[in-house]
Design a protein around this motif. Structure first.
Motif, mmCIF file in Angstrom:
data_model
loop_
_atom_site.group_PDB
_atom_site.id
_atom_site.type_symbol
_atom_site.label_atom_id
_atom_site.label_comp_id
_atom_site.label_asym_id
_atom_site.label_seq_id
_atom_site.Cartn_x
_atom_site.Cartn_y
_atom_site.Cartn_z
ATOM 1 N N ALA A 153 0.831 -1.212 0.000
ATOM 2 C CA ALA A 153 0.000 0.000 0.000
ATOM 3 C C ALA A 153 0.861 1.256 0.000
ATOM 4 O O ALA A 153 0.558 2.236 -0.698
ATOM 5 C CB ALA A 153 -0.935 -0.004 1.204
ATOM 6 N N LEU A 154 1.953 1.244 0.752
ATOM 7 C CA LEU A 154 2.865 2.392 0.750
ATOM 8 C C LEU A 154 3.446 2.615 -0.634
ATOM 9 O O LEU A 154 3.603 3.766 -1.077
ATOM 10 C CB LEU A 154 4.003 2.171 1.755
ATOM 11 C CG LEU A 154 3.706 2.419 3.231
ATOM 12 C CD1 LEU A 154 4.978 2.211 4.050
ATOM 13 C CD2 LEU A 154 3.167 3.827 3.462
ATOM 14 N N GLY A 155 3.767 1.512 -1.309
ATOM 15 C CA GLY A 155 4.301 1.620 -2.665
ATOM 16 C C GLY A 155 3.317 2.265 -3.623
ATOM 17 O O GLY A 155 3.715 2.921 -4.596
ATOM 18 N N LYS A 156 2.033 2.098 -3.331
ATOM 19 C CA LYS A 156 0.981 2.704 -4.166
ATOM 20 C C LYS A 156 0.556 4.073 -3.638
ATOM 21 O O LYS A 156 -0.390 4.670 -4.147
ATOM 22 C CB LYS A 156 -0.240 1.776 -4.210
ATOM 23 C CG LYS A 156 0.029 0.430 -4.881
ATOM 24 C CD LYS A 156 -1.213 -0.457 -4.832
ATOM 25 C CE LYS A 156 -0.966 -1.797 -5.521
ATOM 26 N NZ LYS A 156 -2.161 -2.682 -5.438
ATOM 27 N N LYS A 157 1.261 4.530 -2.586
ATOM 28 C CA LYS A 157 0.969 5.823 -1.935
ATOM 29 C C LYS A 157 -0.450 5.864 -1.352
ATOM 30 O O LYS A 157 -1.083 6.916 -1.288
ATOM 31 C CB LYS A 157 1.197 6.991 -2.895
ATOM 32 C CG LYS A 157 2.623 7.045 -3.441
ATOM 33 C CD LYS A 157 2.885 8.314 -4.205
ATOM 34 C CE LYS A 157 4.277 8.320 -4.824
ATOM 35 N NZ LYS A 157 5.359 8.088 -3.841
ATOM 36 N N ASP A 158 -0.938 4.692 -0.942
ATOM 37 C CA ASP A 158 -2.248 4.592 -0.302
ATOM 38 C C ASP A 158 -2.024 4.587 1.218
ATOM 39 O O ASP A 158 -1.988 3.534 1.861
ATOM 40 C CB ASP A 158 -2.953 3.315 -0.755
ATOM 41 C CG ASP A 158 -4.405 3.240 -0.269
ATOM 42 O OD1 ASP A 158 -4.772 4.027 0.630
ATOM 43 O OD2 ASP A 158 -5.150 2.379 -0.778
#
Length: 289
Positions: free
Chosen positions: A115-120
């Motif tokens: 999720a962090l990688g998707k900036k979520d």
């Protein structure tokens, strides 16, 4: 004790570590078991109360509850291995692990990283919270939560998270300094002082914690507290006393005021730093009082 167990596990090249903690309330015991890969950021826990069980049966019940966690471990690890290059397949592996064992902290941790990688950020926080719930001893889950809460200026949750972090790693000096600086910058020196006091309680012969405490005391204008803390740190290791140390203790002694201690420390300071104008002025003020 957890860190000692991890060190021992690494020394024998173990891949999985199982540890347990027994607590007693009244006449009843409870056991919390934890399973995690030796190098993993999170694991899984199971807690069983004794009730009518014998201690032998209590241990067996914990093992039974951890069995599905062990079986789901490989899928959670597959998520970790693939999250950077194949995030979709990694998520599938994590969800498979969670279907096998819904309390798999490593799977939740992996999904949080995806999720962090998707900036979520919202999803990441949700997953890190789940990882911390599934494995309250996960330093990685709590650290990431603290970082996300700081980014959102969520002081209440930062406080709660740092406190939990310091329960998980009570002697982690870097972590304690990070928490201390955060609360000073957030204009909450009383909390920073509590953090320093907690550090002293866990590691009373570490002079750095007394220095941290003195800074909080100065912020609170509690000058006697600052002097006391600095003197305690000096008694443990006088070699760390630099010009900043002597400046802080002489300024605090002037503000308190405490003429005897001002004279004492100004003399010591000038013996060590005879050309420092600020410290020389402190000595002059001490003689003038």
């Amino acid at each position: 004790l957890e860190q000692i167990a991890v060190t021992l596990a690494k020394s024998v090249q173990a891949k999985v570590l199982v540890s347990s903690t027994m607590t007693k309330s009244g006449n009843q015991y409870a056991v919390q078991g934890r399973i995690a890969g030796v190098n993993d950021e999170a694991g899984s826990v199971a807690t069983v109360a004794q009730d009518a069980l014998s201690l032998t049966d209590l241990g067996a019940r914990v093992a039974d509850k951890l069995e599905p966690a062990y079986k789901s471990l490989n899928d959670a690890k597959n998520c970790i291995d693939q999250r950077a290059t194949k995030p979709d397949k990694a998520a599938e592996a994590a969800n498979k692990a969670l279907r096998q064992f819904p309390g798999n902290g490593l799977a939740e941790y992996c999904l949080a990283q995806i999720a962090l990688g998707k900036k979520d950020t919202k999803e990441a926080i949700k997953r890190f919270q789940a990882a911390a719930k599934d494995d309250p001893l996960s330093l990685g889950a709590w650290s990431n939560l603290a970082e996300q809460y700081q980014a959102q200026n969520d002081t209440a949750n930062v406080l709660a998270t740092f406190r939990q972090l310091l329960v998980v790693a009570p002697t982690n000096q870097k972590l304690r300094e990070q928490a201390f600086k955060y609360f000073l910058n957030a204009n909450k020196p009383d909390i920073a002082k509590d953090i320093a006091d907690s550090g002293i309680k866990n590691d009373p012969y570490n002079p750095d914690f007394y220095d941290l405490k003195s800074n909080a005391c100065l912020f609170l204008s509690d000058f006697k507290c600052a002097i006391d803390a600095l003197e305690q740190g000096y008694a443990i290791d006088s070699t760390k006393a630099d010009t900043l140390f002597f400046t802080k203790i002489t300024v605090a002694a002037q503000q308190h005021p405490d003429t005897a201690r001002l004279l004492k420390w100004a003399k010591i300071a000038n013996q060590k730093y005879p050309t420092n104008i600020t410290l020389l002025q402190a000595l002059g003020k001490a003689y003038a009082l």
